[in-house]
Design a protein around this motif. Structure first.
Motif, mmCIF file in Angstrom:
data_model
loop_
_atom_site.group_PDB
_atom_site.id
_atom_site.type_symbol
_atom_site.label_atom_id
_atom_site.label_comp_id
_atom_site.label_asym_id
_atom_site.label_seq_id
_atom_site.Cartn_x
_atom_site.Cartn_y
_atom_site.Cartn_z
ATOM 1 N N SER A 186 7.031 3.537 -2.819
ATOM 2 C CA SER A 186 6.027 2.930 -3.701
ATOM 3 C C SER A 186 6.421 1.543 -4.184
ATOM 4 O O SER A 186 6.014 1.114 -5.259
ATOM 5 C CB SER A 186 5.791 3.841 -4.914
ATOM 6 O OG SER A 186 6.961 3.856 -5.719
ATOM 7 N N GLY A 187 7.253 0.833 -3.391
ATOM 8 C CA GLY A 187 7.544 -0.567 -3.704
ATOM 9 C C GLY A 187 6.317 -1.408 -3.392
ATOM 10 O O GLY A 187 5.257 -0.882 -3.015
ATOM 11 N N PRO A 188 6.426 -2.727 -3.518
ATOM 12 C CA PRO A 188 5.248 -3.579 -3.299
ATOM 13 C C PRO A 188 4.639 -3.435 -1.905
ATOM 14 O O PRO A 188 3.420 -3.548 -1.755
ATOM 15 C CB PRO A 188 5.785 -4.992 -3.534
ATOM 16 C CG PRO A 188 7.277 -4.879 -3.542
ATOM 17 C CD PRO A 188 7.610 -3.490 -3.949
ATOM 18 N N ALA A 189 5.465 -3.164 -0.880
ATOM 19 C CA ALA A 189 4.915 -3.006 0.474
ATOM 20 C C ALA A 189 4.058 -1.737 0.539
ATOM 21 O O ALA A 189 2.914 -1.765 1.019
ATOM 22 C CB ALA A 189 6.048 -2.940 1.498
ATOM 23 N N GLY A 190 4.596 -0.636 0.049
ATOM 24 C CA GLY A 190 3.853 0.633 0.079
ATOM 25 C C GLY A 190 2.591 0.551 -0.760
ATOM 26 O O GLY A 190 1.518 1.036 -0.356
ATOM 27 N N LEU A 191 2.687 -0.089 -1.930
ATOM 28 C CA LEU A 191 1.509 -0.180 -2.820
ATOM 29 C C LEU A 191 0.421 -1.042 -2.188
ATOM 30 O O LEU A 191 -0.773 -0.716 -2.268
ATOM 31 C CB LEU A 191 1.911 -0.758 -4.178
ATOM 32 C CG LEU A 191 2.831 0.128 -5.042
ATOM 33 C CD1 LEU A 191 3.172 -0.586 -6.349
ATOM 34 C CD2 LEU A 191 2.194 1.486 -5.339
ATOM 35 N N ALA A 192 0.809 -2.157 -1.557
ATOM 36 C CA ALA A 192 -0.199 -3.028 -0.927
ATOM 37 C C ALA A 192 -0.880 -2.297 0.229
ATOM 38 O O ALA A 192 -2.110 -2.322 0.361
ATOM 39 C CB ALA A 192 0.453 -4.321 -0.438
ATOM 40 N N ALA A 193 -0.067 -1.601 1.059
ATOM 41 C CA ALA A 193 -0.644 -0.861 2.186
ATOM 42 C C ALA A 193 -1.588 0.219 1.659
ATOM 43 O O ALA A 193 -2.713 0.395 2.167
ATOM 44 C CB ALA A 193 0.472 -0.237 3.024
ATOM 45 N N ALA A 194 -1.150 0.916 0.615
ATOM 46 C CA ALA A 194 -1.957 2.012 0.065
ATOM 47 C C ALA A 194 -3.277 1.488 -0.490
ATOM 48 O O ALA A 194 -4.350 2.063 -0.257
ATOM 49 C CB ALA A 194 -1.166 2.722 -1.034
ATOM 50 N N GLN A 195 -3.229 0.386 -1.225
ATOM 51 C CA GLN A 195 -4.468 -0.132 -1.820
ATOM 52 C C GLN A 195 -5.451 -0.563 -0.731
ATOM 53 O O GLN A 195 -6.646 -0.255 -0.796
ATOM 54 C CB GLN A 195 -4.172 -1.303 -2.759
ATOM 55 C CG GLN A 195 -5.441 -1.773 -3.472
ATOM 56 C CD GLN A 195 -5.182 -2.666 -4.668
ATOM 57 O OE1 GLN A 195 -4.509 -3.684 -4.538
ATOM 58 N NE2 GLN A 195 -5.712 -2.304 -5.815
ATOM 59 N N GLN A 196 -4.944 -1.239 0.277
ATOM 60 C CA GLN A 196 -5.824 -1.697 1.363
ATOM 61 C C GLN A 196 -6.459 -0.508 2.087
ATOM 62 O O GLN A 196 -7.655 -0.512 2.378
ATOM 63 C CB GLN A 196 -5.037 -2.561 2.352
ATOM 64 C CG GLN A 196 -4.541 -3.890 1.796
ATOM 65 C CD GLN A 196 -5.680 -4.830 1.450
ATOM 66 O OE1 GLN A 196 -6.157 -4.857 0.319
ATOM 67 N NE2 GLN A 196 -6.145 -5.580 2.427
#
Ligand SMILES: Cc1cc2nc3c(=O)[nH]c(=O)nc-3n(C[C@H](O)[C@H](O)[C@H](O)COP(=O)(O)OP(=O)(O)OC[C@H]3O[C@@H](n4cnc5c(N)ncnc54)[C@H](O)[C@@H]3O)c2cc1C
Ligand code: SF4
Length: 501
Positions: free
Chosen positions: A161-171
């Motif tokens: 749930s770092g910034p990479a995971g959060l950005a992928a999840a939101q998209q």
């Protein structure tokens, strides 16, 4: 159209910092909370300096913003006071501008045309404009949950749930997929939560954004190590695609220096994680610098974060050591010509608060007391050499040693890549020589239907790259699941940075 004379009328102006005594009495962000009217006016003036260059080097390419942020466009909107349109244009390319506005080292500013000559007053303070657009957006309710209008019936697991995971999840959630983010820590955010200290970005900034993701429909499971608490078979059975955003958290150790085994010598993250936990209300830090002489080995960002943390914890002294010589204070055009990321001395707010930095030195040995606790270091002046194959060696310049008191030593000498974990073994994924997870041109790893992004793919890097890769992997996963995608893809995989990692 920008104001063609703006940069001639106004100089670069960054935000003012709080007085050092105030900063050291709490963990809050270093910069002054300006009254909104004053802040907005300052930032509008700053945005006025943007020349809307024919080729805006700031906004893309190998030297500018990895996200392709539409900097000249939103500078002009801010100049006019149209914050809502600026917010739209900013969020079109960046899921979390309040993170990058606070944390990004701003390669865009290094690539700004106004940075070529000091006569032009310096680069536009782009990251402050970005931060302020984001903050104004939250204050005025421009940031709202954006729900998908269609559902695909496909399920995606995001691991980390770092910034990479959060950005992928939101998209992916916004594209209509059912997304579950698994995080092995008890709280969400990856290094934004337990690595980066509050004085750089307060956690309420992260929590505010997480609440938006929840309202949009992204689901989160904390305290769950994928591969252990949920097996690969279960993952495969329950999800149509998996995104690995597991970071590159294997800290580099210094086993070669005599005395490494002494009590009081720690990896940087062993210090930063409990310090961040203490700020979350989990009780006093288990590894505190209070009343200690602290030595930080490693001249980079992580070391600077240990520095500011140790100072706030009440260290008796803080000294940061770097093997490399002190960089120049201005760009050396031979070594790093504009617009590439310059090799210059970076002084973080933490360095202005207390302590000192020493360059071109290395620890010869850690010296302990009778109880096996570190009490001193022996320091030598060194030169770093590279042989024809690029192999580095650190050569002492003489046998002379300087002895420094040291009750606590923090090793902030980088990361060696992705941690070894059962998840990767069970997926049949092996690590590259750099300790990262490789992928094809569609971000897919050697395991079918399993994708990778962020530090796990790139090696220890930056928040802006993590977000850019998270957005790009979402595009590939969306295509994999539905055959096509309208999601943006700002970066391609396997593109290693020229200078800014
Ligand atoms: C001390 C420090 C300070 C930094 N400061 C800055 C800065 O000021 N500006 C900047 O741009 N960058 C900074 N960085 C770098 C930046 O934080 C990282 O590049 C970024 O966080 C990478 O994002 P990520 O999502 O790829 O990985 P991470 O943020 O590392 O997140 C990975 C997550 O995956 C979870 N995870 C791993 N394995 C599993 C599993 N099997 N199951 C479930 N969860 C798992 C981990 O617990 C972690 O939460 C800093 C880094 C450090 C260490
Ligand atoms: S994300 Fe970083 S590089 Fe991009 S505009 Fe913001 S500060 Fe500049």
């Amino acid at each position: 159209m920008a104001d063609p004379q703006g940069f001639m009328k106004h100089n670069r102006q960054d935000f003012k910092k709080r007085p050092v005594a105030d900063r050291l009495s709490d963990w809050r962000e270093v910069y002054l909370d300006l009254e909104p009217k004053v802040r907005d006016q300052q930032v509008r003036t700053q945005a006025t300096r943007c020349m809307d260059c024919g080729i805006p080097f700031c906004h893309s390419g190998t030297a500018g913003c990895p996200l392709g942020n539409l900097i000249p466009e939103w500078n002009d909107l801010v100049r006019r006071g149209d914050w809502e349109s600026a917010s739209d244009r900013l969020h079109a390319t960046n899921n979390f501008p309040e993170f990058t506005g606070r944390l990004c080292p701003a390669p865009c500013e290094a690539a700004c045309v106004l940075a070529i000559s000091t006569d032009a007053g310096g680069a536009v303070a782009i990251k402050r404009v970005e931060e302020t657009i984001a903050d104004v957006s939250w204050e005025n309710g421009y940031v709202q949950p954006s729900q998908a209008t269609v559902t695909s019936g496909k399920r995606v697991a995001v691991v980390g749930s770092g910034p990479a995971g959060l950005a992928a999840a939101q998209q992916l959630t916004r594209a209509g997929h059912e997304v579950v983010v698994y995080e092995r820590d008890d709280r969400l955010g990856g290094l934004l939560r337990y690595g980066i200290p509050e004085f750089k970005m307060e956690k309420k900034v992260l929590d505010r954004r997480l609440s938006q993701l929840r309202k949009e429909g992204t689901k989160f499971v904390t305290g769950c190590e994928v591969g252990v608490d949920i097996t690969v078979e279960q993952l495969r059975a329950q999800f149509d695609a998996v995104v690995l955003a597991v970071g590159a958290l294997r800290g580099r150790d210094d086993v070669a220096t005599p005395g490494r085994e002494l009590t009081g010598v720690h990896l940087a993250m062993d210090h930063l994680v409990p310090a961040n936990r203490a700020c979350e209300g989990d009780g006093a830090s288990s590894i505190s610098a209070e009343g200690k002489h602290v030595i930080i080995i490693g001249g980079g960002d992580t070391g600077a974060d240990c520095y500011g943390t140790a100072t706030r914890q009440g260290a008796l002294s803080v000294t940061q050591l770097d093997q490399y010589p002190q960089p120049p204070s201005v760009r050396d055009d031979e070594r790093s010509p504009w617009p590439v990321w310059p090799w210059i001395l970076r002084t973080y707010p933490a360095h202005e608060e207390a302590g000192e930095r020493k360059f071109a030195v290395a620890v010869k040995r850690f010296v302990g007391d009778d109880e096996g606790h570190v009490r001193q270091i022996e320091l030598q002046k060194v030169r770093v050499e590279k042989d024809a194959s690029g192999r580095r060696s650190v050569v002492p310049l003489s046998d002379d040693v300087e002895v420094l008191p040291a009750d606590m030593v923090l090793l902030a000498i980088g990361f060696e890549g992705v941690e070894h974990m059962r998840l990767l073994d069970d997926l049949g994924i092996s690590l590259t020589q750099r300790g990262t997870i490789s992928c094809g041109s569609d971000w897919q790893t050697t395991a079918p239907g399993v994708f990778v992004c962020g530090d796990a793919h790139r090696g220890a890097s930056l928040v802006v790259w993590a977000i850019a890769e998270g957005r790009s992997v979402a595009n590939s996963v969306d295509k994999f699941l539905t055959g096509s995608s309208n999601l943006p893809s700002p970066v391609i995989p396997n593109l290693l940075p020229l200078a800014v990692v």
